[in-house]
Enzyme design. Structure first.
Site, mmCIF file in Angstrom:
data_model
loop_
_atom_site.group_PDB
_atom_site.id
_atom_site.type_symbol
_atom_site.label_atom_id
_atom_site.label_comp_id
_atom_site.label_asym_id
_atom_site.label_seq_id
_atom_site.Cartn_x
_atom_site.Cartn_y
_atom_site.Cartn_z
ATOM 1 N N LYS A 63 0.805 -1.218 0.000
ATOM 2 C CA LYS A 63 0.000 0.000 0.000
ATOM 3 C C LYS A 63 0.840 1.271 0.000
ATOM 4 O O LYS A 63 0.430 2.297 -0.535
ATOM 5 C CB LYS A 63 -0.951 0.007 1.198
ATOM 6 C CG LYS A 63 -1.880 -1.209 1.284
ATOM 7 C CD LYS A 63 -2.799 -1.357 0.076
ATOM 8 C CE LYS A 63 -3.581 -2.645 0.133
ATOM 9 N NZ LYS A 63 -4.201 -3.023 -1.145
ATOM 10 N N GLU A 77 -1.793 6.926 8.109
ATOM 11 C CA GLU A 77 -2.500 7.917 7.295
ATOM 12 C C GLU A 77 -3.245 8.860 8.210
ATOM 13 O O GLU A 77 -3.704 8.453 9.265
ATOM 14 C CB GLU A 77 -3.559 7.215 6.431
ATOM 15 C CG GLU A 77 -3.136 6.885 5.042
ATOM 16 C CD GLU A 77 -4.275 6.216 4.259
ATOM 17 O OE1 GLU A 77 -3.957 5.573 3.263
ATOM 18 O OE2 GLU A 77 -5.458 6.353 4.632
ATOM 19 N N HIS A 110 -15.064 -1.493 9.484
ATOM 20 C CA HIS A 110 -14.441 -1.478 8.154
ATOM 21 C C HIS A 110 -14.921 -2.601 7.238
ATOM 22 O O HIS A 110 -14.370 -2.794 6.163
ATOM 23 C CB HIS A 110 -12.914 -1.494 8.242
ATOM 24 C CG HIS A 110 -12.390 -0.427 9.149
ATOM 25 N ND1 HIS A 110 -12.482 0.910 8.839
ATOM 26 C CD2 HIS A 110 -11.829 -0.496 10.369
ATOM 27 C CE1 HIS A 110 -11.979 1.619 9.833
ATOM 28 N NE2 HIS A 110 -11.576 0.793 10.776
ATOM 29 N N ARG A 113 -8.594 -7.290 -7.969
ATOM 30 C CA ARG A 113 -9.326 -8.551 -7.999
ATOM 31 C C ARG A 113 -10.797 -8.246 -8.202
ATOM 32 O O ARG A 113 -11.205 -7.087 -8.219
ATOM 33 C CB ARG A 113 -9.156 -9.259 -6.665
ATOM 34 C CG ARG A 113 -9.566 -8.349 -5.502
ATOM 35 C CD ARG A 113 -9.704 -9.073 -4.199
ATOM 36 N NE ARG A 113 -9.752 -8.164 -3.079
ATOM 37 C CZ ARG A 113 -10.839 -7.555 -2.635
ATOM 38 N NH1 ARG A 113 -11.998 -7.716 -3.264
ATOM 39 N NH2 ARG A 113 -10.807 -6.746 -1.587
#
Lengths: 498, 178
Positions: free
Chosen positions: A116, A200, A235, A292
């Site tokens: 990431k 982040e 999430h 994907r």
């Protein structure tokens, strides 16, 4: 075209891929763990092979064994579904080297997007907006705390190899940092075999908007518009829809262009999804790319009429995209509800057991993608998602009334599901007017658990439930030996632990 | 007065107390095909569709109901997308249950129970250690997520029944705090 496809997955997505194979006259091969020997994906496949014991790392994650099997049985392609090995670039590389076609992107693209932090660097270089934070993984809790101070709390810790909420932690202040850091690292190691995490800035109250793209091996890229996936708990997405009512034409143009740019940046081919966070002012930031097939792909299929799985197979077979961007239009509106085996009022505890009754809902505009049927086991080893109910309507309103109708018809026995929770979600003003963000469930639903979320319409049914409950008890007293509906709690929850 | 006298044994066969989310409904069936719930007496009919699906006609209203039998007294019922955990007791059982509950209230210890089936990853407290309400006491892994369990009360860890690495069923007592 391929003659035989091995599906390296289980559950509803394996079942979905089998359907595409059937329609394309391709032999579908299921693999299964010991716990899944009677699973629906096994029943529906043309051929099925036991791959190993129940824990995923000894079965569905066993790269060598899966590839060896594919070669042995003459499969010419492997479809990974989502989760498991789908975004494991090492596995994809092994498939590529074995001479078998991987139905998905190249290992190189996955590698570029899978880690990431390097993906964030790549996006930055290609003018795709990213969330402020680190573009390399953090080496220690101390370093993390220093950076967090600079960008300002709250911050998010995320698995560099991750996705799907695993290995992800929100940190409100410095005192929470150490324990969250440890937990995030442990979870990522377990889920992805890699414990790198990055940091982040936490974007306040954003929406989760994602764009489906398709690309062939000849440099043709198209997008299939956006999906709105802001209804999440811990999430994990719970409700998804397409299109998003929060995205206007201008924003749609910008965000879909950014998505195509992101795909081009990693020389992507096959189906992929670029996830963005969008704030109240419709600024959007690249979150990650899912290289994907996505769980929620059916809502896009419903509004575009495109079978994404068949497109994946055609692209993998070196065919050129036959769909042109200018021919694509959003037709109507689609909503998806994920049915999880979980007991909402018992802290969302996973519910395991054997499905002893299952009646699908149907009717105008309804599609069900499911991984279970009567006598399926819901084991503790895997994701608790059982099925997806998808409703299409000419507009959002019609899609939603169809969804409510369909869910009221859904019958399942043997495990407890989250079906009732949709009675709450689909009636909330925040949901109906489209102003909800990714904190909607956490802020508005969770405080009402347990039981307080059930409104007057639930109360009306309590009387009915009490009559049947009492009737069943009376019957049992009359014929004490007839316990033919469901077995006792202990055996109902019977499961094989390692 | 004995319990039998309070309740009257002959009534226990067709009169029940059903508890749903702490609401109690008294349900009484009469031999002529009527059911009394609270104040209302209404004709009813139950048809068994299969072992787990029933058709209930309540007056002229019709309901399809799916059942999960959880234990002898406990039926989970799914009706029009709503799920109800019903505890059904005869009047006699209900009275006995109330007596037992009052007794339990007099005791002062709390059990830490597994909210879900899972694997104990880490025990954060040892026997004899003191804990405060809300303290992290163990980590339970279920379906790939790590869940931190927190202490339901303040006190001392009296007993621990499981070790790290062991799997637990839902609702089993993992430790007691006194």
């Amino acid at each position: 075209m391929f003659k035989k496809i091995l599906i390296a997955n289980r559950g509803e997505i394996a079942h979905r891929i089998i359907k595409a194979c059937r329609e394309m006259n391709i032999i579908s091969v299921a693999i299964y763990s010991e716990a899944d020997k009677n699973a629906l994906h096994v029943r529906r496949s043309d051929e099925a092979y036991l791959i190993g014991p129940s824990p995923a790392n000894e079965s569905y994650l066993n790269k060598e064994k899966i590839i060896r099997l594919a070669k042995q049985i003459g499969a010419d392609a492997i479809h990974p579904g989502y989760g498991f090995l789908s975004e494991n670039s090492q596995f994809i590389k092994m498939v590529e080297d074995s001479g078998i076609t991987f139905i998905g992107p190249s290992s190189k693209s996955v590698e570029m997007m899978g880690e990431k932090t390097s993906a964030r660097r790549l996006m930055k270089e290609h003018n795709v907006p990213i969330v402020p934070g680190t573009t390399v993984s953090i080496k220690s809790s101390e370093e993390g705390k220093k950076i967090a101070k600079e960008i300002g709390y709250p911050v998010m810790l995320k698995a560099a190899a991750g996705g799907g909420g695993k290995g992800m932690r929100k940190i409100e202040n410095e005192s929470e940092f150490d324990s969250s850091y440890e937990r995030a690292k442990n979870e990522s190691l377990k889920a992805f075999g890699n414990d790198d995490v990055y940091l982040e800035k936490f974007i306040e109250n954003p929406k989760h908007i994602e764009v489906q793209i398709l690309a062939d091996k000849f440099g043709n890229y198209i997008h299939l518009f956006e999906r709105e996936c802001s209804v999440q708990r811990r999430h994990q997405k719970v409700v998804e829809e397409a299109p998003s009512i929060a995205v206007d034409e201008f924003t749609r143009k910008k965000i879909t262009q950014a998505a195509v740019n992101a795909a081009k940046a990693c020389n992507y081919y096959n189906a992929g999804t670029i996830e963005f966070l969008m704030d109240k002012n419709k600024n959007f930031y690249f979150l990650e790319m899912n290289t994907r097939l996505q769980v929620e792909h059916p809502v896009t299929e419903m509004i575009t009429g495109i079978d994404i799985v068949k497109q994946q197979i055609k692209i993998a077979d070196n065919q050129k995209l036959s769909i042109r961007q200018e021919d694509l239009k959003i037709h109507g509106h689609a909503v998806e509800c994920r049915i999880y085996a979980e007991d909402v009022d018992n802290n969302f505890a996973p519910s395991t057991g054997k499905i002893i009754h299952h009646r699908l809902t149907s009717g105008p505009g309804i599609r069900i993608d499911r991984g279970i049927d009567i006598m399926s086991e819901v084991p503790i080893y895997y994701d608790p998602m059982l099925a997806k109910v998808v409703a299409w309507g000419i507009d959002r309103e019609e899609a939603l009334v169809r969804m409510k109708r369909a869910l009221s018809e859904y019958q399942i026995s043997g495990v407890i599901t989250n079906v009732p929770a949709f009675n709450w979600i689909l009636h909330q003003k925040t949901f109906l007017d489209g102003t909800f963000d990714i904190n909607f469930l956490d802020n508005e639903f969770l405080p009402l658990v347990p039981h307080k979320w059930k409104d007057e319409s639930a109360k009306e049914y309590e009387e009915i439930a009490s009559v049947l409950g009492a009737f069943l008890k009376m019957q049992e007293q009359l014929t004490p030996s007839s316990t033919n509906h469901v077995s006792q709690r202990n055996s109902w929850r019977e499961q094989n632990y390692e | 007065m004995s319990l039998k006298e309070i309740v009257g044994e002959s009534r226990t066969m067709n009169e029940f107390v059903v508890t749903i989310n702490s609401n109690k409904y008294v349900v009484k069936f009469s031999p002529n095909g009527e059911v009394t719930v609270g104040e209302n007496t209404i004709p009813f009919e139950v048809t068994k569709i299969n072992g787990n699906a029933y058709l209930l006609k309540f007056g002229n209203r019709v309901f399809e109901i799916t059942s999960n039998k959880i234990s002898g007294n406990n039926f989970g019922l799914l009706i029009d997308g709503w799920y109800f955990d019903t505890t059904v007791r005869t009047l006699l059982q209900e009275t006995v249950n109330e007596l037992q509950q009052n007794k339990a209230k007099a005791k002062h210890h709390s059990d830490v129970k597994a909210p879900m089936p899972g694997l104990i990853l880490k025990m954060k407290k040892l026997v004899g250690e003191s804990v405060n309400i809300g303290d992290p006491i163990l980590i339970l892994e279920a379906m790939k997520m790590e869940n931190e369990l927190r202490s339901p009360s303040s006190g001392t860890v009296k007993e621990i029944f499981y070790k790290e690495g062991q799997s637990v069923e839902k609702d089993v007592t993992i430790m007691t705090i006194e």
